[in-house]
Design a protein around this motif. Sequence first.
Motif, PDB file in Angstrom:
ATOM      1  N   LYS A  75       0.818  -1.217   0.000  1.00 24.81           N
ATOM      2  CA  LYS A  75       0.000   0.000   0.000  1.00 24.81           C
ATOM      3  C   LYS A  75       0.855   1.272   0.000  1.00 24.81           C
ATOM      4  O   LYS A  75       0.590   2.205  -0.763  1.00 24.81           O
ATOM      5  CB  LYS A  75      -0.929   0.010   1.213  1.00 24.81           C
ATOM      6  N   LEU A  76       1.869   1.299   0.883  1.00 23.95           N
ATOM      7  CA  LEU A  76       2.606   2.549   1.102  1.00 23.95           C
ATOM      8  C   LEU A  76       3.742   2.779   0.118  1.00 23.95           C
ATOM      9  O   LEU A  76       3.990   3.921  -0.291  1.00 23.95           O
ATOM     10  CB  LEU A  76       3.168   2.569   2.528  1.00 23.95           C
ATOM     11  N   LEU A  77       4.425   1.712  -0.296  1.00 23.18           N
ATOM     12  CA  LEU A  77       5.608   1.897  -1.144  1.00 23.18           C
ATOM     13  C   LEU A  77       5.309   1.799  -2.633  1.00 23.18           C
ATOM     14  O   LEU A  77       6.029   2.389  -3.445  1.00 23.18           O
ATOM     15  CB  LEU A  77       6.680   0.865  -0.774  1.00 23.18           C
ATOM     16  N   PHE A  78       4.276   1.081  -3.010  1.00 22.34           N
ATOM     17  CA  PHE A  78       4.004   0.867  -4.431  1.00 22.34           C
ATOM     18  C   PHE A  78       2.701   1.524  -4.884  1.00 22.34           C
ATOM     19  O   PHE A  78       2.683   2.338  -5.809  1.00 22.34           O
ATOM     20  CB  PHE A  78       3.969  -0.640  -4.738  1.00 22.34           C
ATOM     21  N   ILE A  79       1.608   1.188  -4.199  1.00 23.56           N
ATOM     22  CA  ILE A  79       0.294   1.648  -4.669  1.00 23.56           C
ATOM     23  C   ILE A  79       0.083   3.133  -4.393  1.00 23.56           C
ATOM     24  O   ILE A  79      -0.399   3.870  -5.262  1.00 23.56           O
ATOM     25  CB  ILE A  79      -0.819   0.809  -4.008  1.00 23.56           C
ATOM     26  N   LEU A  80       0.449   3.595  -3.181  1.00 22.75           N
ATOM     27  CA  LEU A  80       0.215   4.997  -2.808  1.00 22.75           C
ATOM     28  C   LEU A  80       0.911   5.982  -3.747  1.00 22.75           C
ATOM     29  O   LEU A  80       0.258   6.899  -4.275  1.00 22.75           O
ATOM     30  CB  LEU A  80       0.641   5.223  -1.362  1.00 22.75           C
ATOM     31  N   ALA A  82       1.969   5.564  -6.832  1.00 19.74           N
ATOM     32  CA  ALA A  82       1.374   5.458  -8.170  1.00 19.74           C
ATOM     33  C   ALA A  82      -0.006   6.099  -8.206  1.00 19.74           C
ATOM     34  O   ALA A  82      -0.342   6.826  -9.157  1.00 19.74           O
ATOM     35  CB  ALA A  82       1.288   3.986  -8.581  1.00 19.74           C
ATOM     36  N   ALA A  83      -0.805   5.877  -7.163  1.00 13.09           N
ATOM     37  CA  ALA A  83      -2.157   6.448  -7.123  1.00 13.09           C
ATOM     38  C   ALA A  83      -2.115   7.968  -7.040  1.00 13.09           C
ATOM     39  O   ALA A  83      -2.898   8.664  -7.705  1.00 13.09           O
ATOM     40  CB  ALA A  83      -2.920   5.872  -5.929  1.00 13.09           C
ATOM     41  N   LEU A  84      -1.185   8.519  -6.241  1.00 11.19           N
ATOM     42  CA  LEU A  84      -1.084   9.973  -6.113  1.00 11.19           C
ATOM     43  C   LEU A  84      -0.626  10.617  -7.424  1.00 11.19           C
ATOM     44  O   LEU A  84      -1.159  11.658  -7.835  1.00 11.19           O
ATOM     45  CB  LEU A  84      -0.116  10.338  -4.992  1.00 11.19           C
ATOM     46  N   LEU A  85       0.349  10.008  -8.082  1.00  9.63           N
ATOM     47  CA  LEU A  85       0.809  10.530  -9.375  1.00  9.63           C
ATOM     48  C   LEU A  85      -0.323  10.495 -10.395  1.00  9.63           C
ATOM     49  O   LEU A  85      -0.515  11.438 -11.174  1.00  9.63           O
ATOM     50  CB  LEU A  85       2.004   9.711  -9.873  1.00  9.63           C
ATOM     51  N   LEU A  86      -1.059   9.402 -10.372  1.00  5.77           N
ATOM     52  CA  LEU A  86      -2.181   9.261 -11.307  1.00  5.77           C
ATOM     53  C   LEU A  86      -3.232  10.331 -11.061  1.00  5.77           C
ATOM     54  O   LEU A  86      -3.708  10.990 -11.997  1.00  5.77           O
ATOM     55  CB  LEU A  86      -2.794   7.868 -11.138  1.00  5.77           C
ATOM     56  N   SER A  87      -3.589  10.531  -9.781  1.00  5.49           N
ATOM     57  CA  SER A  87      -4.631  11.511  -9.472  1.00  5.49           C
ATOM     58  C   SER A  87      -4.170  12.940  -9.756  1.00  5.49           C
ATOM     59  O   SER A  87      -4.992  13.810 -10.036  1.00  5.49           O
ATOM     60  CB  SER A  87      -5.042  11.385  -8.001  1.00  5.49           C
ATOM     61  N   GLN A  88      -2.864  13.175  -9.698  1.00  2.00           N
ATOM     62  CA  GLN A  88      -2.345  14.521  -9.918  1.00  2.00           C
ATOM     63  C   GLN A  88      -2.221  14.856 -11.396  1.00  2.00           C
ATOM     64  O   GLN A  88      -2.515  15.988 -11.813  1.00  2.00           O
ATOM     65  CB  GLN A  88      -0.970  14.657  -9.238  1.00  2.00           C
ATOM     66  N   PHE A  89      -1.791  13.881 -12.213  1.00  2.00           N
ATOM     67  CA  PHE A  89      -1.478  14.177 -13.613  1.00  2.00           C
ATOM     68  C   PHE A  89      -2.439  13.530 -14.617  1.00  2.00           C
ATOM     69  O   PHE A  89      -2.591  14.028 -15.730  1.00  2.00           O
ATOM     70  CB  PHE A  89      -0.041  13.733 -13.927  1.00  2.00           C
ATOM     71  N   SER A 152      -5.479  -4.664  -2.213  1.00  2.00           N
ATOM     72  CA  SER A 152      -5.007  -3.392  -1.663  1.00  2.00           C
ATOM     73  C   SER A 152      -5.084  -2.276  -2.703  1.00  2.00           C
ATOM     74  O   SER A 152      -5.431  -1.137  -2.377  1.00  2.00           O
ATOM     75  CB  SER A 152      -3.566  -3.535  -1.169  1.00  2.00           C
ATOM     76  N   ALA A 153      -4.739  -2.599  -3.948  1.00  2.00           N
ATOM     77  CA  ALA A 153      -4.818  -1.595  -5.007  1.00  2.00           C
ATOM     78  C   ALA A 153      -6.253  -1.109  -5.169  1.00  2.00           C
ATOM     79  O   ALA A 153      -6.513   0.101  -5.302  1.00  2.00           O
ATOM     80  CB  ALA A 153      -4.300  -2.176  -6.324  1.00  2.00           C
ATOM     81  N   GLU A 154      -7.196  -2.044  -5.121  1.00  2.00           N
ATOM     82  CA  GLU A 154      -8.605  -1.663  -5.259  1.00  2.00           C
ATOM     83  C   GLU A 154      -9.051  -0.806  -4.078  1.00  2.00           C
ATOM     84  O   GLU A 154      -9.736   0.211  -4.239  1.00  2.00           O
ATOM     85  CB  GLU A 154      -9.466  -2.924  -5.360  1.00  2.00           C
ATOM     86  N   ILE A 155      -8.637  -1.178  -2.868  1.00  2.00           N
ATOM     87  CA  ILE A 155      -8.979  -0.391  -1.672  1.00  2.00           C
ATOM     88  C   ILE A 155      -8.448   1.032  -1.790  1.00  2.00           C
ATOM     89  O   ILE A 155      -9.159   2.015  -1.546  1.00  2.00           O
ATOM     90  CB  ILE A 155      -8.402  -1.070  -0.411  1.00  2.00           C
ATOM     91  N   MET A 156      -7.186   1.158  -2.194  1.00  2.00           N
ATOM     92  CA  MET A 156      -6.556   2.482  -2.246  1.00  2.00           C
ATOM     93  C   MET A 156      -7.147   3.350  -3.356  1.00  2.00           C
ATOM     94  O   MET A 156      -7.326   4.560  -3.175  1.00  2.00           O
ATOM     95  CB  MET A 156      -5.048   2.324  -2.433  1.00  2.00           C
ATOM     96  N   VAL A 157      -7.466   2.761  -4.490  1.00  2.00           N
ATOM     97  CA  VAL A 157      -8.049   3.542  -5.588  1.00  2.00           C
ATOM     98  C   VAL A 157      -9.459   3.986  -5.227  1.00  2.00           C
ATOM     99  O   VAL A 157      -9.862   5.129  -5.512  1.00  2.00           O
ATOM    100  CB  VAL A 157      -8.033   2.743  -6.907  1.00  2.00           C
ATOM    101  N   ILE A 158     -10.239   3.091  -4.582  1.00  2.00           N
ATOM    102  CA  ILE A 158     -11.576   3.481  -4.122  1.00  2.00           C
ATOM    103  C   ILE A 158     -11.462   4.629  -3.119  1.00  2.00           C
ATOM    104  O   ILE A 158     -12.202   5.621  -3.188  1.00  2.00           O
ATOM    105  CB  ILE A 158     -12.302   2.275  -3.482  1.00  2.00           C
ATOM    106  N   VAL A 178      -5.728   5.628   5.829  1.00  2.00           N
ATOM    107  CA  VAL A 178      -6.561   4.513   5.360  1.00  2.00           C
ATOM    108  C   VAL A 178      -5.746   3.225   5.293  1.00  2.00           C
ATOM    109  O   VAL A 178      -6.195   2.161   5.732  1.00  2.00           O
ATOM    110  CB  VAL A 178      -7.167   4.839   3.976  1.00  2.00           C
ATOM    111  N   ALA A 179      -4.528   3.312   4.747  1.00  2.00           N
ATOM    112  CA  ALA A 179      -3.677   2.126   4.617  1.00  2.00           C
ATOM    113  C   ALA A 179      -3.372   1.521   5.979  1.00  2.00           C
ATOM    114  O   ALA A 179      -3.487   0.297   6.173  1.00  2.00           O
ATOM    115  CB  ALA A 179      -2.388   2.489   3.886  1.00  2.00           C
ATOM    116  N   LEU A 180      -2.977   2.369   6.939  1.00  2.00           N
ATOM    117  CA  LEU A 180      -2.644   1.876   8.274  1.00  2.00           C
ATOM    118  C   LEU A 180      -3.871   1.291   8.974  1.00  2.00           C
ATOM    119  O   LEU A 180      -3.803   0.197   9.553  1.00  2.00           O
ATOM    120  CB  LEU A 180      -2.059   3.013   9.121  1.00  2.00           C
TER     121      LEU A 180
END
Length: 322
Positions: A75-80, A82-89, A152-158, A178-180
């Motif tokens: 969640k913290l090192l891979f998905i987070l 990537a998700a933040l970069l995606l939501s930003q750009f 975890s990817a689905e949880i974080m994207v939701i 949320v991850a913790l």
Amino acid sequence: MAGGLAALLDDIAALAKLAAASVDDVSAAAGRASAKAAGVVIDDTAVTPRYVQGVTANRELPMIWKIAKGSLRNKLLFILPAALLLSQFLPWLLTPILMVGGTYLAFEGTEKLWEAVSGKHHEKPQVTAPEQGPEAESRMVGGAIRTDFILSAEIMVIALNEVADEGLLSRAIILVVVALAITAVVYGVVALIVKMDDIGLRLAQTRNGASAALGRGLVTAMPKVLAVLSTVGIAAMLWVGGHILLVGIDELGWHGLYDVVHHLEEAVHGVAGVGGFLAWLVNTAASALLGVVVGAVVVLVMHQVHRWRHRGAAAGDAAAEH
């Protein structure tokens, strides 16, 4: 001097209030985001205990701890990031990615529903860690962490989609919370479920009549609890997956299906006392139905692909024999 000190104290108090409000906002947003991911969380909780079946009692909690650490790393090192970069750009990609995840949830839920109804299950070789040693245990933990990555990817994207309007820093903090929180809840519950049999057995062996009765009750109840959890997990996957697809279709510009569901909700919303519940029930039932329909299509396609591969492998074996 006194005036300056009073002004400084006023500034500190204002900053403290602002910080408290920010914490409240983050907590509320994290709560909303976690609630949206509840279906996947239930599925994650239902799936994980299977990875320690057949493991000796003294290795159960260490394995769950390793899986929990792997889940948090996912969640913290891979998905987070990537998700933040995606939501930003590339924020427009969030809805299609969510819909892919929703389709996966619908597929998983429908396949489990089909297995429950038909009695047909995909057989997997049973390899237990105590029989095969530390290497097999590492493989089992690795397999659990890989499966967790998808959930975890689905949880974080939701969760991210729920707070997409927040600033970048707020999004990052909320997703860390949320991850913790979700990792702690999921693997805390999993550890409790896995050890409940042992707790029940120890209580059953005591001389205290009430404790022994409670222990026997726990041992008897655990298979039923796991069965209920599995059923709730299936329903949650179909509902959450279908709801993601229903909302995603509307956001992509195809409003007809969502409008039909909305009109049905409006039709029952005015019922005195239970209107809100009935509206929620209509939306939930419609989402679950959509999940079943989409999931059934994917299940049929996947089963057909499996049959084609099986035939191709059989033909290859026959050719090799000749």
